[in-house]
Motif scaffolding. Structure first.
Motif, mmCIF file in Angstrom:
data_model
loop_
_atom_site.group_PDB
_atom_site.id
_atom_site.type_symbol
_atom_site.label_atom_id
_atom_site.label_comp_id
_atom_site.label_asym_id
_atom_site.label_seq_id
_atom_site.Cartn_x
_atom_site.Cartn_y
_atom_site.Cartn_z
ATOM 1 N N PRO A 93 -3.583 11.246 -3.391
ATOM 2 C CA PRO A 93 -3.445 11.793 -4.755
ATOM 3 C C PRO A 93 -2.166 12.624 -4.888
ATOM 4 N N GLY A 94 -1.483 12.453 -5.983
ATOM 5 C CA GLY A 94 -0.327 13.277 -6.269
ATOM 6 C C GLY A 94 0.942 12.932 -5.529
ATOM 7 N N ILE A 95 0.902 11.908 -4.655
ATOM 8 C CA ILE A 95 2.091 11.586 -3.866
ATOM 9 C C ILE A 95 3.150 10.961 -4.766
ATOM 10 N N ARG A 96 4.385 11.421 -4.617
ATOM 11 C CA ARG A 96 5.492 10.917 -5.429
ATOM 12 C C ARG A 96 6.556 10.227 -4.582
ATOM 13 N N GLU A 97 6.638 10.617 -3.330
ATOM 14 C CA GLU A 97 7.651 10.053 -2.438
ATOM 15 C C GLU A 97 6.964 9.736 -1.119
ATOM 16 N N LEU A 98 6.864 8.436 -0.798
ATOM 17 C CA LEU A 98 6.101 7.993 0.367
ATOM 18 C C LEU A 98 6.956 7.074 1.217
ATOM 19 N N GLY A 99 7.363 7.552 2.389
ATOM 20 C CA GLY A 99 8.177 6.777 3.308
ATOM 21 C C GLY A 99 7.378 6.346 4.518
ATOM 22 N N LEU A 100 7.062 5.056 4.577
ATOM 23 C CA LEU A 100 6.282 4.493 5.687
ATOM 24 C C LEU A 100 7.005 3.292 6.281
ATOM 25 N N SER A 101 8.322 3.357 6.341
ATOM 26 C CA SER A 101 9.108 2.229 6.852
ATOM 27 C C SER A 101 9.241 2.283 8.367
ATOM 28 N N TRP A 102 9.531 1.115 8.928
ATOM 29 C CA TRP A 102 9.767 0.995 10.369
ATOM 30 C C TRP A 102 8.593 1.535 11.188
ATOM 31 N N LEU A 103 7.385 1.143 10.777
ATOM 32 C CA LEU A 103 6.183 1.417 11.550
ATOM 33 C C LEU A 103 5.644 0.076 12.041
ATOM 34 N N SER A 104 4.384 0.025 12.393
ATOM 35 C CA SER A 104 3.765 -1.244 12.792
ATOM 36 C C SER A 104 2.500 -1.466 11.976
ATOM 37 N N LEU A 105 2.631 -1.301 10.670
ATOM 38 C CA LEU A 105 1.493 -1.438 9.781
ATOM 39 C C LEU A 105 1.224 -2.910 9.472
ATOM 40 N N ASN A 106 -0.049 -3.230 9.326
ATOM 41 C CA ASN A 106 -0.419 -4.602 8.987
ATOM 42 C C ASN A 106 -1.478 -4.584 7.894
ATOM 43 N N GLY A 107 -1.920 -5.774 7.516
ATOM 44 C CA GLY A 107 -2.897 -5.875 6.449
ATOM 45 C C GLY A 107 -2.222 -5.861 5.084
ATOM 46 N N LEU B 177 8.842 4.603 -2.950
ATOM 47 C CA LEU B 177 7.795 3.957 -2.168
ATOM 48 C C LEU B 177 8.481 3.015 -1.207
ATOM 49 N N ASP B 178 8.504 3.381 0.073
ATOM 50 C CA ASP B 178 9.192 2.580 1.092
ATOM 51 C C ASP B 178 8.189 2.115 2.133
ATOM 52 N N LEU B 179 7.849 0.831 2.055
ATOM 53 C CA LEU B 179 6.946 0.192 3.023
ATOM 54 C C LEU B 179 7.687 -0.856 3.837
ATOM 55 N N SER B 180 8.998 -0.782 3.867
ATOM 56 C CA SER B 180 9.808 -1.828 4.494
ATOM 57 C C SER B 180 9.665 -1.831 6.009
ATOM 58 N N HIS B 181 9.998 -2.988 6.587
ATOM 59 C CA HIS B 181 10.022 -3.153 8.043
ATOM 60 C C HIS B 181 8.654 -2.864 8.660
ATOM 61 N N ASN B 182 7.662 -3.561 8.148
ATOM 62 C CA ASN B 182 6.320 -3.539 8.719
ATOM 63 C C ASN B 182 5.840 -4.984 8.853
ATOM 64 N N ALA B 183 4.533 -5.171 8.965
ATOM 65 C CA ALA B 183 3.968 -6.520 9.030
ATOM 66 C C ALA B 183 2.891 -6.669 7.962
ATOM 67 N N LEU B 184 3.159 -6.134 6.790
ATOM 68 C CA LEU B 184 2.200 -6.178 5.695
ATOM 69 C C LEU B 184 2.146 -7.576 5.084
ATOM 70 N N THR B 185 0.978 -7.945 4.631
ATOM 71 C CA THR B 185 0.749 -9.290 4.099
ATOM 72 C C THR B 185 0.067 -9.191 2.733
ATOM 73 N N GLY B 186 -0.288 -10.357 2.200
ATOM 74 C CA GLY B 186 -0.968 -10.404 0.917
ATOM 75 C C GLY B 186 0.017 -10.465 -0.234
ATOM 76 N N VAL B 187 -0.493 -10.370 -1.435
ATOM 77 C CA VAL B 187 0.347 -10.448 -2.628
ATOM 78 C C VAL B 187 0.830 -9.054 -3.006
ATOM 79 N N LEU B 188 1.920 -9.022 -3.753
ATOM 80 C CA LEU B 188 2.422 -7.746 -4.255
ATOM 81 C C LEU B 188 1.465 -7.217 -5.323
ATOM 82 N N PRO B 189 1.208 -5.926 -5.322
ATOM 83 C CA PRO B 189 0.277 -5.370 -6.322
ATOM 84 C C PRO B 189 0.832 -5.511 -7.725
ATOM 85 N N ASN B 190 -0.031 -5.830 -8.651
ATOM 86 C CA ASN B 190 0.402 -6.032 -10.033
ATOM 87 C C ASN B 190 0.398 -4.705 -10.789
ATOM 88 N N TRP B 191 1.157 -3.740 -10.224
ATOM 89 C CA TRP B 191 1.278 -2.438 -10.853
ATOM 90 C C TRP B 191 1.990 -2.558 -12.182
#
Length: 215
Positions: free
Chosen positions: A69-83, A101-115
């Motif tokens: 909740p309330g997050i405005r700047e979220l950097g989660l790049s260059w991790l080993s996230l999946n799903g 919103l930085d989720l780059s350089h992971n192993a995330l899958t699925g469709v892009l959220p329709n935000w």
């Protein structure tokens, strides 16, 4: 300690799991990037947290089921996230929620959220270098009057054509990177009827775009 608002421990070679910081009830900004933290992402954050950077660590697992909740700047790049991105993130993300919103350089899958307009004014969304599939979400252009800084979706497995609705974003985005996907079709709406991307950026004034990548 209620007086601590910002904690920056970036690049200190720290290891172990991410501490809860539960005692820092007024913490607003936390930067633990460029360390050796392991384990999974925290399930919750202090109540007033708006900035979190965990980039360049050894964190594994999936994204938390509930969006912070309330997050405005979220950097989660260059991790080993999946799903995939949890459904709750799609329904919880208010328009213009993220400045970054930085989720780059992971192993995330699925469709892009329709935000519907997930990025705030001059904000950046970076989901490049993952394995996202499916088409580009048309709802991202619903707030075309917002001035985006960058939308980076390169090096995924996206397919289909550029939604006609996205043509409006050419007037409001500085950088769009769709390279190294499997997109096809005609992009003439973006170029004033000319389908030659080599004309960018100088040939599409007065729009705001400075960089467009499509390979």
């Amino acid at each position: 300690n209620a007086s601590v608002l910002t904690v920056n421990l970036s690049g200190l070679g720290l290891t172990g799991s991410i501490p809860p910081f539960a005692g820092l009830v007024n913490l607003q900004q936390l930067d633990l990037s460029n360390n050796g933290f392991t384990g999974t992402l925290p399930l919750s954050l202090p109540p007033f947290m708006s900035v979190l950077h965990l980039d360049h660590n050894m964190i594994t697992g999936s994204l938390p089921s509930a969006l912070y909740p309330g997050i405005r700047e979220l950097g989660l790049s260059w991790l080993s996230l999946n799903g995939s991105i949890p459904t709750s993130w799609v329904t919880a993300a208010a328009p213009h929620q993220f400045n970054l919103l930085d989720l780059s350089h992971n192993a995330l899958t699925g469709v892009l959220p329709n935000w519907s307009g997930p990025i705030g004014k001059d904000g950046t969304i970076d989901m490049s270098w993952n394995s996202f599939s499916g088409s580009l979400p048309s709802a991202w252009a619903d707030y075309a009057g917002t001035l985006y800084q960058a939308i980076k979706l390169s090096h995924n497995q996206l397919t289909g054509t550029l939604p006609a609705h996205w043509s409006y974003m050419a007037w409001f985005v500085v950088e769009i990177d769709l390279s190294y996907n499997m997109l096809n079709g005609t992009f003439g709406d973006w170029f004033g009827g000319d389908t030659n991307p080599s004309l960018l950026p100088s040939q599409i004034c007065p729009n705001r775009i400075q960089k467009f990548e499509l390979q």
